[in-house]
Design an enzyme around this catalytic site. Sequence first.
Site, mmCIF file in Angstrom:
data_model
loop_
_atom_site.group_PDB
_atom_site.id
_atom_site.type_symbol
_atom_site.label_atom_id
_atom_site.label_comp_id
_atom_site.label_asym_id
_atom_site.label_seq_id
_atom_site.Cartn_x
_atom_site.Cartn_y
_atom_site.Cartn_z
ATOM 1 N N ARG A 174 0.837 -1.198 0.000
ATOM 2 C CA ARG A 174 0.000 0.000 0.000
ATOM 3 C C ARG A 174 0.871 1.247 0.000
ATOM 4 O O ARG A 174 2.016 1.215 0.452
ATOM 5 C CB ARG A 174 -0.865 0.009 1.267
ATOM 6 C CG ARG A 174 -1.845 -1.157 1.293
ATOM 7 C CD ARG A 174 -3.257 -0.631 1.461
ATOM 8 N NE ARG A 174 -4.185 -1.764 1.528
ATOM 9 C CZ ARG A 174 -4.707 -2.204 2.663
ATOM 10 N NH1 ARG A 174 -4.398 -1.618 3.805
ATOM 11 N NH2 ARG A 174 -5.555 -3.200 2.651
ATOM 12 N N CYS A 175 0.260 2.380 -0.439
ATOM 13 C CA CYS A 175 0.985 3.648 -0.492
ATOM 14 C C CYS A 175 1.461 4.001 0.908
ATOM 15 O O CYS A 175 0.755 3.715 1.858
ATOM 16 C CB CYS A 175 0.091 4.749 -1.067
ATOM 17 S SG CYS A 175 -1.211 5.341 0.036
ATOM 18 N N PRO A 176 2.667 4.567 1.073
ATOM 19 C CA PRO A 176 3.569 5.028 0.003
ATOM 20 C C PRO A 176 4.594 3.986 -0.438
ATOM 21 O O PRO A 176 5.534 4.347 -1.125
ATOM 22 C CB PRO A 176 4.265 6.205 0.679
ATOM 23 C CG PRO A 176 4.379 5.780 2.112
ATOM 24 C CD PRO A 176 3.151 4.965 2.413
ATOM 25 N N LEU A 177 4.414 2.709 -0.043
ATOM 26 C CA LEU A 177 5.498 1.734 -0.271
ATOM 27 C C LEU A 177 5.847 1.498 -1.740
ATOM 28 O O LEU A 177 7.032 1.395 -2.068
ATOM 29 C CB LEU A 177 5.174 0.422 0.451
ATOM 30 C CG LEU A 177 5.219 0.553 1.984
ATOM 31 C CD1 LEU A 177 4.759 -0.733 2.648
ATOM 32 C CD2 LEU A 177 6.626 0.909 2.458
ATOM 33 N N ASP A 225 -1.858 -1.341 -5.690
ATOM 34 C CA ASP A 225 -2.398 -0.209 -4.941
ATOM 35 C C ASP A 225 -2.972 0.833 -5.913
ATOM 36 O O ASP A 225 -2.259 1.299 -6.802
ATOM 37 C CB ASP A 225 -1.263 0.408 -4.112
ATOM 38 C CG ASP A 225 -1.745 1.597 -3.297
ATOM 39 O OD1 ASP A 225 -2.967 1.736 -3.127
ATOM 40 O OD2 ASP A 225 -0.891 2.379 -2.839
#
Lengths: 108, 376
Positions: free
Chosen positions: A41-44, A68
Site C-alpha cells: 500500500r501507499c507510500p510503499l 495499490d
Amino acid sequence: MVTGVPEPGPTQPTPRPGRVPTRRPEPGPQPLVVVDARGLRCPLPVIRLAQRAGECPAGAVLEVLATDPAARADIPAWCRMKAQEFLGAQDHTGPDGEHTAYHVRLVG
Amino acid sequence: MDPVARQTLLAAMDAGWADPRRLYAEASTARRLLDQAREVLAQGLGVRPSEVAFAPDGPTAVRWAMEGLLHAARRRGARTVASAVEHSAVLAPGRHRATTAGDPSLFVEVPVQPSGALDLPAWNAALQVPGTVAAALQQANGEVGTMQPLEDAWDACRRAGVPLVVDAQACLGRTGAPTSYDVLAGDAQSWAGPGGLGILVVPEGTRWALPGPPDPDGALSGPTRHTPWVPLALAAAEAWQQTGATLDADAREATALVDALRAAAAALPDTEVVGDPVDRLPHIVTFSALYADGEAIVREFDRRGFAVASGSACTASTLEPSHVLAAMGALTHGNVRVTLPLLRVAGGRSEDVARFAEAIPAVVAAVRAEVGAPRW
C-alpha cells in the site's frame, strides 16, 4: 487515465540469451528493472521505486508492478517531482489477480 | 458553530419547536420564524425569499440541484457535464445514471489543470454535445481551495443553453456569494451554522423541478418541498449574519495564515503544496510529502492536538486516493489537508497555526523515518 499509453520501445524484453553483444553497446536500450510492489500500500510502491532508482544508471527503465490504486496517481507524480520520465501504464489480469505495470525511464 | 448561532439554536428550541403547518399559536410562531430565517438568507445571497429552498444537508442540496434540472429537461435529454474535481454528491449520481442507462456518454467529467482550475476549452467542448441538459461546477474546491473560473464557465453554459449548478458548499461564509449560476447549492456548516441544513437557490427563471407531486403549501416548503426543523434554519440565519459581519477581516487573516502554512510546508524536502497559491479560498491548505504515510501523518498530528484531514488512500474507507488530487496529477500519498475554522469559532486561531507550522517538519520527518524513506 494513463492506461492505453503505447508500450514504449525500451520496455521490450531483454535480448535473447546467447546473443553476441554488438560492437556498439551504447546507446542501446537498457535492460528492464522490475520492481514488484504488488500487495503493498501507499507510500510503499513509490518508496520501492525510489530505492531501486537510486541503484540504477541514467537511461534505465524500471517496471513497477503494483496493485495499490494510489500508484496510478503517485508514480507519475513521483516522476514529475524527481524530473524522471513516465512512460505509461498497462493493466494486466492474470491467474494471480489484477495488477498494473508502470514504466519509468531514469533521466539522471 | 458560531457561538451566537448556538445561543439562537437553544432559544429556538423553546420558541420554534412547533410544526409550522399547524394553526395553533406556537405553530404560527414557528412559521413566522422560518419565514424570517429565509428572508435573512435570501438577502445575504441577493435573491428573493421564494427562491430559497432547504435540504437535509449540503451534499443532498447539490444532488437535488442536479436532479431538478434533469427532471425539468427530461424530454430534451439526459446528458450532464461536471468537472472532475466535483463533490462525490455530483460525481457518484452522474456515473450511476450513465451506468444504469448503459450509456457512458451520459456523464462527462471535464479535466482540470494541475492547479485544480477547470480546463475551459474542454468544458466548452463538452457543453456543445446535443442532449446536454445540466452542468455542475464548484465555486471553489473544498479539498485544495482552488477557485473556479465561474463567470467564464457560466458564459459558456449560457451560450450552449445548458443550465449550471454551482456548488458553494466550501465557500459560503468564506468568500463572496456567487452570482453566476442557474441553481446554487450550499451547506450551513460552511458559514459556521448548524449541521443538517443544506440550502438551494432556484431563481425564478430556472426551469427546475424535482419529481413527485407538488406541495399544497409551496410557500412554506419552497421548490425542494423540504421543510427544515425551524431551530436549524434560525441558527443558520443567525450564523449567516454573524459571519457576514466579519467575513472580509476573517478572510484577510486566514489568507495570511494559510500563506504562512504553505511556506512552512514548501520548505520541506520533497513536499509539494497543492492548489492555486493565489486564486484560492482563504482558509484551506493542502500539501503532500513524498515517502510519507498519510494515515501516520494524521495520527501524529492528532497526537499533538491537531485535527487534520488527508486525501491519501490509506485514510479513506475505500482505500482509493482523493479523486481531486488524482485529477490534478498531484501526489496522493503523505497528504495533509488543513481547514482553518472561522475566528469567531476558534479565538486562538493564529496561535494554533503558528504551533502547527512549527510541528510540520518534525511530524513529516518522524513519519518518513517510520516507513524507511529513501534518500533519493
